[in-house]
Write a protein that holds these residues in place. Structure first.
Motif, mmCIF file in Angstrom:
data_model
loop_
_atom_site.group_PDB
_atom_site.id
_atom_site.type_symbol
_atom_site.label_atom_id
_atom_site.label_comp_id
_atom_site.label_asym_id
_atom_site.label_seq_id
_atom_site.Cartn_x
_atom_site.Cartn_y
_atom_site.Cartn_z
ATOM 1 N N CYS A 95 0.844 -1.206 0.000
ATOM 2 C CA CYS A 95 0.000 0.000 0.000
ATOM 3 C C CYS A 95 0.879 1.256 0.000
ATOM 4 O O CYS A 95 2.072 1.188 0.313
ATOM 5 C CB CYS A 95 -0.935 -0.018 1.209
ATOM 6 N N PRO A 96 0.295 2.425 -0.340
ATOM 7 C CA PRO A 96 1.078 3.666 -0.281
ATOM 8 C C PRO A 96 1.594 3.954 1.135
ATOM 9 O O PRO A 96 0.908 3.682 2.112
ATOM 10 C CB PRO A 96 0.075 4.748 -0.708
ATOM 11 N N VAL A 97 2.808 4.491 1.175
ATOM 12 C CA VAL A 97 3.438 4.884 2.445
ATOM 13 C C VAL A 97 3.806 6.362 2.348
ATOM 14 O O VAL A 97 4.472 6.775 1.385
ATOM 15 C CB VAL A 97 4.719 4.050 2.704
ATOM 16 N N ILE A 98 3.370 7.135 3.314
ATOM 17 C CA ILE A 98 3.702 8.566 3.341
ATOM 18 C C ILE A 98 4.427 8.862 4.651
ATOM 19 O O ILE A 98 3.939 8.533 5.736
ATOM 20 C CB ILE A 98 2.434 9.441 3.209
ATOM 21 N N GLU A 99 5.612 9.441 4.517
ATOM 22 C CA GLU A 99 6.454 9.753 5.679
ATOM 23 C C GLU A 99 6.232 11.222 6.063
ATOM 24 O O GLU A 99 6.228 12.097 5.193
ATOM 25 C CB GLU A 99 7.920 9.520 5.279
ATOM 26 N N VAL A 100 6.052 11.445 7.338
ATOM 27 C CA VAL A 100 5.826 12.817 7.829
ATOM 28 C C VAL A 100 6.870 13.171 8.879
ATOM 29 O O VAL A 100 7.191 12.347 9.751
ATOM 30 C CB VAL A 100 4.414 12.942 8.475
ATOM 31 N N HIS A 101 7.389 14.382 8.780
ATOM 32 C CA HIS A 101 8.190 14.965 9.863
ATOM 33 C C HIS A 101 7.630 16.340 10.167
ATOM 34 O O HIS A 101 7.395 17.135 9.234
ATOM 35 C CB HIS A 101 9.668 15.089 9.465
ATOM 36 N N VAL A 102 7.420 16.609 11.429
ATOM 37 C CA VAL A 102 6.878 17.905 11.838
ATOM 38 C C VAL A 102 7.874 19.010 11.466
ATOM 39 O O VAL A 102 7.505 20.046 10.913
ATOM 40 C CB VAL A 102 6.600 17.901 13.364
ATOM 41 N N VAL A 124 7.137 12.294 0.990
ATOM 42 C CA VAL A 124 7.748 12.724 2.251
ATOM 43 C C VAL A 124 7.326 14.164 2.497
ATOM 44 O O VAL A 124 7.474 15.019 1.619
ATOM 45 C CB VAL A 124 9.291 12.656 2.189
ATOM 46 N N ILE A 125 6.795 14.418 3.687
ATOM 47 C CA ILE A 125 6.361 15.774 4.053
ATOM 48 C C ILE A 125 7.166 16.181 5.281
ATOM 49 O O ILE A 125 7.145 15.477 6.303
ATOM 50 C CB ILE A 125 4.854 15.801 4.362
ATOM 51 N N ALA A 126 7.896 17.283 5.175
ATOM 52 C CA ALA A 126 8.716 17.734 6.309
ATOM 53 C C ALA A 126 8.639 19.242 6.412
ATOM 54 O O ALA A 126 8.649 19.944 5.394
ATOM 55 C CB ALA A 126 10.166 17.302 6.118
ATOM 56 N N GLY A 127 8.534 19.724 7.646
ATOM 57 C CA GLY A 127 8.615 21.168 7.860
ATOM 58 C C GLY A 127 7.286 21.888 7.783
ATOM 59 O O GLY A 127 7.260 23.121 7.814
ATOM 60 N N CYS A 128 6.204 21.157 7.721
ATOM 61 C CA CYS A 128 4.865 21.792 7.679
ATOM 62 C C CYS A 128 4.213 21.793 9.050
ATOM 63 O O CYS A 128 3.004 22.039 9.162
ATOM 64 C CB CYS A 128 3.960 21.067 6.685
ATOM 65 N N GLY A 129 4.997 21.517 10.090
ATOM 66 C CA GLY A 129 4.398 21.409 11.421
ATOM 67 C C GLY A 129 3.432 20.232 11.453
ATOM 68 O O GLY A 129 3.514 19.321 10.607
ATOM 69 N N VAL A 130 2.495 20.264 12.414
ATOM 70 C CA VAL A 130 1.571 19.123 12.517
ATOM 71 C C VAL A 130 0.572 19.105 11.360
ATOM 72 O O VAL A 130 -0.075 18.085 11.101
ATOM 73 C CB VAL A 130 0.831 19.087 13.881
ATOM 74 N N GLU A 131 0.490 20.212 10.629
ATOM 75 C CA GLU A 131 -0.348 20.242 9.417
ATOM 76 C C GLU A 131 0.119 19.174 8.417
ATOM 77 O O GLU A 131 -0.663 18.726 7.567
ATOM 78 C CB GLU A 131 -0.258 21.645 8.792
ATOM 79 N N GLY A 132 1.386 18.770 8.533
ATOM 80 C CA GLY A 132 1.928 17.732 7.655
ATOM 81 C C GLY A 132 1.102 16.449 7.706
ATOM 82 O O GLY A 132 0.962 15.751 6.705
ATOM 83 N N TYR A 133 0.539 16.143 8.887
ATOM 84 C CA TYR A 133 -0.293 14.936 8.997
ATOM 85 C C TYR A 133 -1.555 15.075 8.155
ATOM 86 O O TYR A 133 -2.020 14.109 7.550
ATOM 87 C CB TYR A 133 -0.696 14.687 10.458
ATOM 88 N N LEU A 134 -2.115 16.299 8.126
ATOM 89 C CA LEU A 134 -3.340 16.521 7.347
ATOM 90 C C LEU A 134 -3.022 16.479 5.855
ATOM 91 O O LEU A 134 -3.815 15.952 5.063
ATOM 92 C CB LEU A 134 -3.981 17.859 7.727
ATOM 93 N N LEU A 135 -1.872 17.039 5.486
ATOM 94 C CA LEU A 135 -1.456 16.980 4.079
ATOM 95 C C LEU A 135 -1.250 15.525 3.656
ATOM 96 O O LEU A 135 -1.625 15.129 2.553
ATOM 97 C CB LEU A 135 -0.172 17.793 3.872
ATOM 98 N N ALA A 136 -0.681 14.742 4.552
ATOM 99 C CA ALA A 136 -0.451 13.319 4.247
ATOM 100 C C ALA A 136 -1.784 12.587 4.071
ATOM 101 O O ALA A 136 -1.939 11.772 3.154
ATOM 102 C CB ALA A 136 0.370 12.677 5.368
ATOM 103 N N LEU A 137 -2.746 12.900 4.940
ATOM 104 C CA LEU A 137 -4.070 12.259 4.824
ATOM 105 C C LEU A 137 -4.746 12.652 3.516
ATOM 106 O O LEU A 137 -5.381 11.823 2.860
ATOM 107 C CB LEU A 137 -4.955 12.698 5.989
ATOM 108 N N GLN A 138 -4.589 13.949 3.167
ATOM 109 C CA GLN A 138 -5.172 14.432 1.905
ATOM 110 C C GLN A 138 -4.582 13.661 0.731
ATOM 111 O O GLN A 138 -5.288 13.232 -0.175
ATOM 112 C CB GLN A 138 -4.864 15.928 1.796
#
Ligand SMILES: O=C1C[C@@](O)(C(=O)O)C[C@@H](O)[C@@H]1O
Length: 147
Positions: A95-102, A124-138
């Protein structure tokens, strides 16, 4: 049936909001969980949201997600920089894997610039603060609509 996204959090993320707020911000992991629940509801997704300080828990949960999840969002925290075992567990998933760093790991100490997990991550999402989790979900929602 709603598609399932596992959101897995590694060591010290239980201290989000208290730990180095100048780097990680003031929102707690519980705040992040609630934000993710709200966004997942909007996208018609179910989430499983977990945190552990133990590498073996993260490996067991990735193996569980391998069977149960349609996508995995993971902030492996410091294990990003050390754990071939977590990379191997993720590599066994289709399945897709999305990595997040605050934080923006690339603007920090050199030892944070390399993540083993990035070798497997579709995004990979880094530097978006906790908003990164929402971007990853999107992003997960988009990928799961396409699939
Ligand atoms: O614990 C963490 C959190 C982190 O993954 C982040 O979300 O910015 C970055 C890692 O380098 C660090 O060890």
């Amino acid at each position: 049936m709603a598609k399932v996204v596992y959101i897995l959090n590694g060591p010290n993320l239980n201290l989000l909001g208290k730990r180095e707020p100048e780097i990680y911000g003031h929102q707690t992991l519980n705040d992040v969980h609630q934000m993710c629940v709200a966004q997942a509801e909007n996208d018609g997704l179910d989430i499983v949201f977990r945190q552990s300080n133990a590498e073996h828990d993260l490996i067991d949960w990735v193996q569980e997600a391998r069977e149960a999840a349609h996508a995995i969002i993971i902030n492996p925290a410091a294990y990003s920089h050390t754990s071939i075992a977590i990379l191997d567990a993720l590599s066994a998933c289709t399945c897709p894997v999305i990595e997040v760093h605050v934080s923006n790991i690339h603007r920090r100490e050199a030892f944070r610039h390399h993540s083993y997990v990035s070798q497997k991550a579709d995004a990979v999402i880094a530097g978006c603060g906790v908003e990164g989790y929402l971007l990853a979900l999107q992003r997960a929602a988009t990928l799961l609509k396409e699939s």
